[in-house]
Write a protein that holds these residues in place. Structure first.
Motif, PDB file in Angstrom:
ATOM      1  N   LYS A 141       0.809  -1.216   0.000  1.00 58.78           N
ATOM      2  CA  LYS A 141       0.000   0.000   0.000  1.00 58.78           C
ATOM      3  C   LYS A 141       0.849   1.276   0.000  1.00 58.78           C
ATOM      4  O   LYS A 141       0.648   2.171  -0.808  1.00 58.78           O
ATOM      5  N   GLN A 142       1.817   1.334   0.930  1.00 58.98           N
ATOM      6  CA  GLN A 142       2.611   2.548   1.079  1.00 58.98           C
ATOM      7  C   GLN A 142       3.309   2.943  -0.221  1.00 58.98           C
ATOM      8  O   GLN A 142       3.220   4.074  -0.657  1.00 58.98           O
ATOM      9  N   GLY A 143       3.986   1.958  -0.818  1.00 61.18           N
ATOM     10  CA  GLY A 143       4.724   2.232  -2.047  1.00 61.18           C
ATOM     11  C   GLY A 143       3.788   2.700  -3.145  1.00 61.18           C
ATOM     12  O   GLY A 143       4.086   3.650  -3.878  1.00 61.18           O
ATOM     13  N   ILE A 144       2.641   2.044  -3.249  1.00 60.33           N
ATOM     14  CA  ILE A 144       1.713   2.374  -4.314  1.00 60.33           C
ATOM     15  C   ILE A 144       1.093   3.752  -4.089  1.00 60.33           C
ATOM     16  O   ILE A 144       0.965   4.553  -5.019  1.00 60.33           O
ATOM     17  N   LEU A 145       0.760   4.048  -2.831  1.00 58.88           N
ATOM     18  CA  LEU A 145       0.202   5.370  -2.533  1.00 58.88           C
ATOM     19  C   LEU A 145       1.210   6.474  -2.856  1.00 58.88           C
ATOM     20  O   LEU A 145       0.853   7.510  -3.404  1.00 58.88           O
ATOM     21  N   ALA A 146       2.465   6.214  -2.512  1.00 59.58           N
ATOM     22  CA  ALA A 146       3.502   7.204  -2.822  1.00 59.58           C
ATOM     23  C   ALA A 146       3.536   7.442  -4.325  1.00 59.58           C
ATOM     24  O   ALA A 146       3.650   8.582  -4.786  1.00 59.58           O
ATOM     25  N   GLY A 147       3.413   6.352  -5.103  1.00 57.73           N
ATOM     26  CA  GLY A 147       3.386   6.470  -6.563  1.00 57.73           C
ATOM     27  C   GLY A 147       2.204   7.294  -7.027  1.00 57.73           C
ATOM     28  O   GLY A 147       2.325   8.125  -7.927  1.00 57.73           O
ATOM     29  N   VAL A 148       1.052   7.065  -6.407  1.00 58.27           N
ATOM     30  CA  VAL A 148      -0.157   7.799  -6.787  1.00 58.27           C
ATOM     31  C   VAL A 148       0.038   9.293  -6.531  1.00 58.27           C
ATOM     32  O   VAL A 148      -0.225  10.126  -7.402  1.00 58.27           O
ATOM     33  N   VAL A 149       0.552   9.612  -5.342  1.00 52.17           N
ATOM     34  CA  VAL A 149       0.728  11.017  -4.987  1.00 52.17           C
ATOM     35  C   VAL A 149       1.728  11.684  -5.933  1.00 52.17           C
ATOM     36  O   VAL A 149       1.491  12.793  -6.437  1.00 52.17           O
ATOM     37  N   LEU A 150       2.833  10.989  -6.198  1.00 50.30           N
ATOM     38  CA  LEU A 150       3.841  11.561  -7.086  1.00 50.30           C
ATOM     39  C   LEU A 150       3.302  11.776  -8.490  1.00 50.30           C
ATOM     40  O   LEU A 150       3.541  12.821  -9.112  1.00 50.30           O
ATOM     41  N   SER A 151       2.549  10.793  -9.010  1.00 47.44           N
ATOM     42  CA  SER A 151       2.082  10.972 -10.389  1.00 47.44           C
ATOM     43  C   SER A 151       0.976  12.018 -10.446  1.00 47.44           C
ATOM     44  O   SER A 151       0.850  12.736 -11.434  1.00 47.44           O
ATOM     45  N   PHE A 152       0.219  12.147  -9.354  1.00 45.34           N
ATOM     46  CA  PHE A 152      -0.774  13.228  -9.305  1.00 45.34           C
ATOM     47  C   PHE A 152      -0.063  14.592  -9.357  1.00 45.34           C
ATOM     48  O   PHE A 152      -0.437  15.471 -10.133  1.00 45.34           O
ATOM     49  N   ALA A 153       0.994  14.721  -8.556  1.00 46.47           N
ATOM     50  CA  ALA A 153       1.725  15.987  -8.525  1.00 46.47           C
ATOM     51  C   ALA A 153       2.346  16.292  -9.888  1.00 46.47           C
ATOM     52  O   ALA A 153       2.316  17.429 -10.367  1.00 46.47           O
ATOM     53  N   ARG A 154       2.877  15.245 -10.495  1.00 42.66           N
ATOM     54  CA  ARG A 154       3.483  15.435 -11.815  1.00 42.66           C
ATOM     55  C   ARG A 154       2.421  15.853 -12.817  1.00 42.66           C
ATOM     56  O   ARG A 154       2.638  16.742 -13.644  1.00 42.66           O
ATOM     57  N   GLY A 155       1.254  15.232 -12.746  1.00 45.72           N
ATOM     58  CA  GLY A 155       0.149  15.544 -13.654  1.00 45.72           C
ATOM     59  C   GLY A 155      -0.307  16.984 -13.488  1.00 45.72           C
ATOM     60  O   GLY A 155      -0.594  17.688 -14.459  1.00 45.72           O
ATOM     61  N   LEU A 156      -0.331  17.422 -12.237  1.00 45.27           N
ATOM     62  CA  LEU A 156      -0.773  18.770 -11.945  1.00 45.27           C
ATOM     63  C   LEU A 156       0.196  19.810 -12.507  1.00 45.27           C
ATOM     64  O   LEU A 156      -0.196  20.870 -12.971  1.00 45.27           O
ATOM     65  N   GLY A 157       1.484  19.482 -12.483  1.00 47.80           N
ATOM     66  CA  GLY A 157       2.480  20.475 -12.889  1.00 47.80           C
ATOM     67  C   GLY A 157       2.908  20.350 -14.335  1.00 47.80           C
ATOM     68  O   GLY A 157       3.728  21.140 -14.797  1.00 47.80           O
ATOM     69  N   GLU A 158       2.384  19.365 -15.059  1.00 46.55           N
ATOM     70  CA  GLU A 158       2.870  19.124 -16.410  1.00 46.55           C
ATOM     71  C   GLU A 158       2.657  20.357 -17.292  1.00 46.55           C
ATOM     72  O   GLU A 158       1.578  20.916 -17.356  1.00 46.55           O
ATOM     73  N   TYR A 159       3.707  20.772 -17.985  1.00 39.30           N
ATOM     74  CA  TYR A 159       3.554  21.936 -18.863  1.00 39.30           C
ATOM     75  C   TYR A 159       3.909  21.621 -20.319  1.00 39.30           C
ATOM     76  O   TYR A 159       3.072  21.782 -21.219  1.00 39.30           O
ATOM     77  N   GLY A 160       5.119  21.095 -20.530  1.00 38.03           N
ATOM     78  CA  GLY A 160       5.651  20.997 -21.892  1.00 38.03           C
ATOM     79  C   GLY A 160       4.778  20.229 -22.868  1.00 38.03           C
ATOM     80  O   GLY A 160       4.301  20.778 -23.867  1.00 38.03           O
ATOM     81  N   ALA A 161       4.556  18.961 -22.554  1.00 30.44           N
ATOM     82  CA  ALA A 161       3.791  18.127 -23.486  1.00 30.44           C
ATOM     83  C   ALA A 161       2.355  18.620 -23.579  1.00 30.44           C
ATOM     84  O   ALA A 161       1.749  18.650 -24.658  1.00 30.44           O
ATOM     85  N   THR A 162       1.806  19.062 -22.420  1.00 30.84           N
ATOM     86  CA  THR A 162       0.422  19.528 -22.394  1.00 30.84           C
ATOM     87  C   THR A 162       0.226  20.744 -23.297  1.00 30.84           C
ATOM     88  O   THR A 162      -0.731  20.807 -24.072  1.00 30.84           O
ATOM     89  N   SER A 163       1.148  21.695 -23.191  1.00 26.47           N
ATOM     90  CA  SER A 163       0.956  22.897 -24.002  1.00 26.47           C
ATOM     91  C   SER A 163       1.055  22.571 -25.487  1.00 26.47           C
ATOM     92  O   SER A 163       0.444  23.242 -26.317  1.00 26.47           O
ATOM     93  N   MET A 164       1.792  21.505 -25.832  1.00 24.99           N
ATOM     94  CA  MET A 164       1.884  21.149 -27.252  1.00 24.99           C
ATOM     95  C   MET A 164       0.630  20.462 -27.770  1.00 24.99           C
ATOM     96  O   MET A 164       0.190  20.712 -28.885  1.00 24.99           O
ATOM     97  N   VAL A 165       0.028  19.578 -26.960  1.00 28.13           N
ATOM     98  CA  VAL A 165      -1.138  18.841 -27.476  1.00 28.13           C
ATOM     99  C   VAL A 165      -2.458  19.531 -27.148  1.00 28.13           C
ATOM    100  O   VAL A 165      -3.454  19.323 -27.832  1.00 28.13           O
TER     101      VAL A 165
END
Lengths: 221, 344
Positions: A141-165
């Motif tokens: 659980k812990q490892g997977i939750l950490a992954g979820v939180v990290l990918s959520f944060a990354r998703g929230l901050g994504e700029y480069g690819a998002t601005s292109m598509v």
């Protein structure tokens, strides 16, 4: 103040987190069991979006989904569907960029999972599905939750690819990160500061969450 | 009745085991890395052999020729792990109940509680495994394994993580379980005393092969191979040269004759078979270079000028102990010598 960028960023991040959650766990689970050579190759390919510049990821995505891209061409011809420059195109770009974070943390969790627990479950007659959801997942659980939180944060901050598509269209595709850039270009520093503060607040909360999860993890429960 | 005849290529050697076990418990005795645990895993079905057959009570569990390989869930074989493998996110009761899938849903809790009581774990039902002591975890794992009503019990080094006192208690408890259990059982161990306590039959494994398989009393009387002699705790193992119907123990300057000497590469001589007198059939002089005191006996470390092997001789505390560095005559009898060959 128009809060659309916050709403849009959150929905994009949430949906892409959901997608990377399942895809990342699926990939991690099967690759953790794969033979060494295959594992090495797949691992490189799947981690690539993490180390590539987001613009390169965006470039690849455009080759695939733009109206004259490999798949986008048919979607446009048959359904008159145009994916690029919509808010959901951003789901695709953030999913691709955030996927490696989910995949790698989940794989780490699966690899440190005590195989004897799996074996014990099997010899006790428990089905593999039951073992996965009721024994492997809670233990990791812990490892997977950490992954979820990290990918959520990354998703929230994504700029480069998002601005292109997805580009920047106010009230349609604007996210926090693209809005900050736009406001800076318009020299609207006052509003830009507000969005920067919102972004800082969210990012700090996420980091705090990750730290708490890791601390709990070290305590062994 | 369990019949196993399987091969599986491992990194260091090829596992190639072939044995039958009746309803008496069988110990697989071997040094670590000899393939014992892998053998158990193949029988339980959590690892797949490369080829061969596994038959339990007439039912084929695995047969490479017929392409049969039952999943572990269908084999009904209990496997007890060295680290107990209790599910960390479940309470003791949930752990034991997870073994009850074979019986009707309504009866599960009562069945689990009964087992918990039998293993003296009442009051711990809602405790998580990491709050249980090693001994309690071991009993919980036993209870969970038996809850599934298995046809065959497999124990993988069941007591190696426990201290001496607990070890004795739990091996007593396991012996009770085995006695009242109506089916075969296999105990993997590297401890000969443990194997002897629990199992009437002992098979010795070396580098993936079973080299000796006999009842426990005759194994301790005649271990046959060098590894088996080491495993039963024989202190002195000396290389020999063979002559016609004789072996030459050059380290002691002794020739033992009138024996069948084919394949013999070493002899074993238990420390307590050497006495400090002239009465034995074979005599040798040696210097006492060290005296080791233990609660019930004294062990002398002996050396001869021309030997690179130290000889261990243990004497009861009641005997008069020679002085350190004195040269003394020792003797032993032919009947106490183990004639040993290589395992493979």
């Amino acid at each position: 103040m128009d809060l659309f960028p916050l709403y849009n960023s959150l929905r994009i991040a949430l949906i892409s987190t959901l997608i990377t959650f399942f895809l990342g766990i699926f990939a991690a689970y099967y690759i953790a069991k794969a033979p060494r050579l295959l594992k090495g190759v797949l691992d490189c390919v799947l981690t690539l979006p993490m180390v590539l510049p987001p613009t390169v990821v965006g470039f690849f995505l455009l080759i695939i989904i733009s109206p004259n891209g490999i798949i986008g061409k048919y979607l446009f011809e048959w359904y008159n569907l145009r994916i690029t420059m919509t808010w959901y195109a951003a789901i695709l770009s953030t999913s691709v960029v955030a996927f490696p974070l989910m995949y790698r943390t989940a794989r780490g969790a699966f690899e440190s999972f005590d195989k004897n627990l799996l074996y014990a479950g099997q010899t006790l007659g428990l089905s593999n599905t039951y073992i996965f959801w009721k024994i492997i997942m809670p233990t990791c659980k812990q490892g997977i939750l950490a992954g979820v939180v990290l990918s959520f944060a990354r998703g929230l901050g994504e700029y480069g690819a998002t601005s292109m598509v997805a580009g920047y269209t106010p009230n349609r595709t604007a996210t926090i990160s693209t809005t900050v850039y736009q406001l800076w270009r318009e020299s609207n520093d006052a509003l830009a500061y507000k969005w920067v503060l919102i972004n800082l607040f969210i990012s700090l909360s996420v980091l705090l969450a990750v730290n708490l999860l890791e601390k709990n993890h070290k305590r062994g429960n | 009745m369990l019949e196993v005849n399987i091969t599986k290529k491992l990194r260091a050697f090829t596992l190639d085991v072939n044995f039958k076990a009746d309803n008496n418990a069988l110990a697989l005795l071997g040094q670590s890395g000899s393939g014992k645990s892998m053998t158990l895993k193949c029988i339980a079905g959590v690892e797949k052999p490369d080829s061969g057959k596994i038959i339990l009570d007439g039912e084929i569990l695995y047969d490479s020729a017929q392409g049969i390989c039952l999943p572990p869930q269908k084999r009904r074989i209990g496997l007890l792990f060295q680290n107990y493998a209790l599910f960390p996110m479940m309470t003791l009761l949930q752990n034991v109940m997870s073994g009850c899938k074979q019986i009707p849903r309504k009866a599960r809790k009562a069945h689990a509680l009964e087992l918990i009581k039998r293993f003296g774990l009442e009051g711990f039902e809602n405790i998580y495994p990491n709050k249980l002591s090693g001994g309690e975890q071991q009993r919980a794992a036993l209870a969970r394994m038996l809850a599934a009503n298995p046809r065959l019990l497999l124990f993988d080094e069941p007591f190696s993580a426990l201290d001496t006192h607990l070890r004795r208690q739990l091996s007593q408890m396991t012996a009770d379980v085995l006695r009242s259990y109506d089916g075969s059982a296999i105990v993997v161990s590297h401890d000969c005393a443990e194997a002897f306590r629990l199992c009437p039959q002992i098979a010795v494994m070396e580098k993936g092969k079973i080299t000796v398989h006999k009842d426990r009393v005759s194994l301790f009387k005649a271990p046959e191979t060098v590894v088996a002699a080491k495993l039963i705790g024989c202190e002195n193992i000396l290389p020999v040269r063979t002559g016609e119907k004789s072996v030459i123990i050059s380290n002691l300057g002794i020739i033992v004759d009138k024996i069948k000497s084919d394949d013999i590469t070493a002899i074993g001589l238990p420390a307590n078979a050497i006495h400090i007198d002239n009465n034995g059939e074979y005599k040798f002089n040696a210097t006492v270079i060290q005296i080791i005191n233990s609660p019930y006996e004294v062990t002398l470390v002996l050396n001869m000028d021309y030997s690179k092997y130290d000889i261990f001789c243990s004497l009861p505390n009641s005997v008069e102990i020679p002085k350190l560095y004195s040269n003394v005559t020792f003797s032993f009898d032919k009947k106490d010598i183990f004639f040993l060959k290589e395992g493979n």
